[in-house]
Design a protein around this motif. Sequence first.
Motif, PDB file in Angstrom:
ATOM      1  N   ASP A  43      13.655 -23.299 -14.160  1.00  0.00           N
ATOM      2  CA  ASP A  43      13.705 -23.223 -15.622  1.00  0.00           C
ATOM      3  C   ASP A  43      13.529 -24.596 -16.258  1.00  0.00           C
ATOM      4  O   ASP A  43      12.706 -24.773 -17.171  1.00  0.00           O
ATOM      5  CB  ASP A  43      15.036 -22.607 -16.046  1.00  0.00           C
ATOM      6  CG  ASP A  43      15.249 -22.625 -17.545  1.00  0.00           C
ATOM      7  OD1 ASP A  43      14.303 -22.296 -18.275  1.00  0.00           O
ATOM      8  OD2 ASP A  43      16.372 -22.960 -17.977  1.00  0.00           O
ATOM      9  N   ILE A  44      14.291 -25.566 -15.781  1.00  0.00           N
ATOM     10  CA  ILE A  44      14.239 -26.909 -16.373  1.00  0.00           C
ATOM     11  C   ILE A  44      12.866 -27.547 -16.182  1.00  0.00           C
ATOM     12  O   ILE A  44      12.279 -28.097 -17.124  1.00  0.00           O
ATOM     13  CB  ILE A  44      15.356 -27.792 -15.781  1.00  0.00           C
ATOM     14  CG1 ILE A  44      16.717 -27.321 -16.313  1.00  0.00           C
ATOM     15  CG2 ILE A  44      15.122 -29.269 -16.103  1.00  0.00           C
ATOM     16  CD1 ILE A  44      17.905 -27.996 -15.666  1.00  0.00           C
ATOM     17  N   ASP A  46      17.018 -19.093 -19.894  1.00  0.00           N
ATOM     18  CA  ASP A  46      16.985 -18.641 -18.503  1.00  0.00           C
ATOM     19  C   ASP A  46      18.194 -19.165 -17.738  1.00  0.00           C
ATOM     20  O   ASP A  46      18.896 -18.412 -17.044  1.00  0.00           O
ATOM     21  CB  ASP A  46      15.700 -19.116 -17.804  1.00  0.00           C
ATOM     22  CG  ASP A  46      14.432 -18.614 -18.463  1.00  0.00           C
ATOM     23  OD1 ASP A  46      14.389 -18.577 -19.710  1.00  0.00           O
ATOM     24  OD2 ASP A  46      13.481 -18.276 -17.746  1.00  0.00           O
ATOM     25  N   SER A  47      18.446 -20.462 -17.852  1.00  0.00           N
ATOM     26  CA  SER A  47      19.602 -21.060 -17.177  1.00  0.00           C
ATOM     27  C   SER A  47      20.908 -20.565 -17.775  1.00  0.00           C
ATOM     28  O   SER A  47      21.864 -20.253 -17.050  1.00  0.00           O
ATOM     29  CB  SER A  47      19.552 -22.588 -17.286  1.00  0.00           C
ATOM     30  OG  SER A  47      18.476 -23.121 -16.540  1.00  0.00           O
ATOM     31  N   GLY A  61      13.418 -11.121 -18.702  1.00  0.00           N
ATOM     32  CA  GLY A  61      14.767 -11.672 -18.802  1.00  0.00           C
ATOM     33  C   GLY A  61      15.733 -11.113 -17.778  1.00  0.00           C
ATOM     34  O   GLY A  61      16.664 -11.809 -17.349  1.00  0.00           O
ATOM     35  N   SER A  62      15.542  -9.869 -17.380  1.00  0.00           N
ATOM     36  CA  SER A  62      16.437  -9.289 -16.373  1.00  0.00           C
ATOM     37  C   SER A  62      16.258  -9.979 -15.022  1.00  0.00           C
ATOM     38  O   SER A  62      17.235 -10.216 -14.293  1.00  0.00           O
ATOM     39  CB  SER A  62      16.180  -7.793 -16.222  1.00  0.00           C
ATOM     40  OG  SER A  62      14.827  -7.543 -15.845  1.00  0.00           O
ATOM     41  N   CYS A 119      11.623 -20.170 -12.719  1.00  0.00           N
ATOM     42  CA  CYS A 119      13.012 -19.771 -12.528  1.00  0.00           C
ATOM     43  C   CYS A 119      13.122 -18.678 -11.473  1.00  0.00           C
ATOM     44  O   CYS A 119      13.928 -18.766 -10.536  1.00  0.00           O
ATOM     45  CB  CYS A 119      13.577 -19.287 -13.875  1.00  0.00           C
ATOM     46  SG  CYS A 119      15.235 -18.615 -13.826  1.00  0.00           S
ATOM     47  N   ILE A 120      12.311 -17.643 -11.609  1.00  0.00           N
ATOM     48  CA  ILE A 120      12.350 -16.522 -10.663  1.00  0.00           C
ATOM     49  C   ILE A 120      11.905 -16.974  -9.272  1.00  0.00           C
ATOM     50  O   ILE A 120      12.552 -16.682  -8.262  1.00  0.00           O
ATOM     51  CB  ILE A 120      11.481 -15.367 -11.172  1.00  0.00           C
ATOM     52  CG1 ILE A 120      12.066 -14.803 -12.475  1.00  0.00           C
ATOM     53  CG2 ILE A 120      11.369 -14.264 -10.123  1.00  0.00           C
ATOM     54  CD1 ILE A 120      11.141 -13.829 -13.194  1.00  0.00           C
ATOM     55  N   ALA A 121      10.783 -17.686  -9.221  1.00  0.00           N
ATOM     56  CA  ALA A 121      10.283 -18.157  -7.925  1.00  0.00           C
ATOM     57  C   ALA A 121      11.280 -19.112  -7.268  1.00  0.00           C
ATOM     58  O   ALA A 121      11.538 -19.034  -6.061  1.00  0.00           O
ATOM     59  CB  ALA A 121       8.933 -18.844  -8.109  1.00  0.00           C
TER      60      ALA A 121
END
Length: 264
Positions: free
Chosen positions: A8-9, A42-43, A97-98, A220-222
């Motif tokens: 995310d960052i 996300d975070s 988002g989920s 973020c997901i990866a």
Amino acid sequence: MLGAIAGDIIGSVFEARNWRNEAPHKSKDFPLFDPKSKFTDDSVLTIALADAILHQRDYAEVMREYYQRYTKVGFGKAFRVWGATPDAPAYNSWGNGSAMRISPVGYAFDSLEAVLVNARRYSEPTHNHPEGVKGAQAVASVIYLARKGADKAELKRFVEREFGYDLSRTLDDIRPDYAFNESCQQTVPEAITAFLEANDFEDTIRNAISLGGDSDTLACIAGSMAEAFYGGVPAHIAAPCLALLDEPLRNVTQAFRTTYHLNA
């Protein structure tokens, strides 16, 4: 979960540019950190889920509390309405988002069945559309199976068989025509592919961002899956990301990592 935060960052710098279609970033060549690097929703929602699990609290209540504390970090319109409205029902979202917030589930529960049940449970306060639930379940399952030792071929077969995502395309196939998209349907398979094609954690993040889409959420997901598979987040990425969190977010992150014995 630190892998999700790191993605995310690192991806935050590119997300707005890609959303506005201002020459979306389509390369793996970029500095990992920038003066504009920051945590986003996300975070915040990932850490809110960790908080809810640690203290066995209602996730909807915790999410609303975090939303009130961090209103300016990029929440979507539908979530803002939901977060500002006590007892608002779920809004049938299939958005990514989920999947972006679900990584703590892959660590906190110790059977695949429990991971699937709780991925649904923690998605449904907002994302009660079947595609929203499916996206979260797929990501949480990969995290769980990866930390239990599954290899990438096994993970790919599992996702294709259980969730029906098409993982046949390579990143080079996806990248030319891929654009900003906030659905689980067109984020989760691409994030999984970014993870599957990578050589290590950092390469996973670079793969995800190179697609030029919803960069912070893709990464973020990866990153959440890569952390589980590679056994942690490298120190040169973990330390700056923890430093960019404020103290309350950092404290919850560290408490979750300590409780579930996660490596740096």
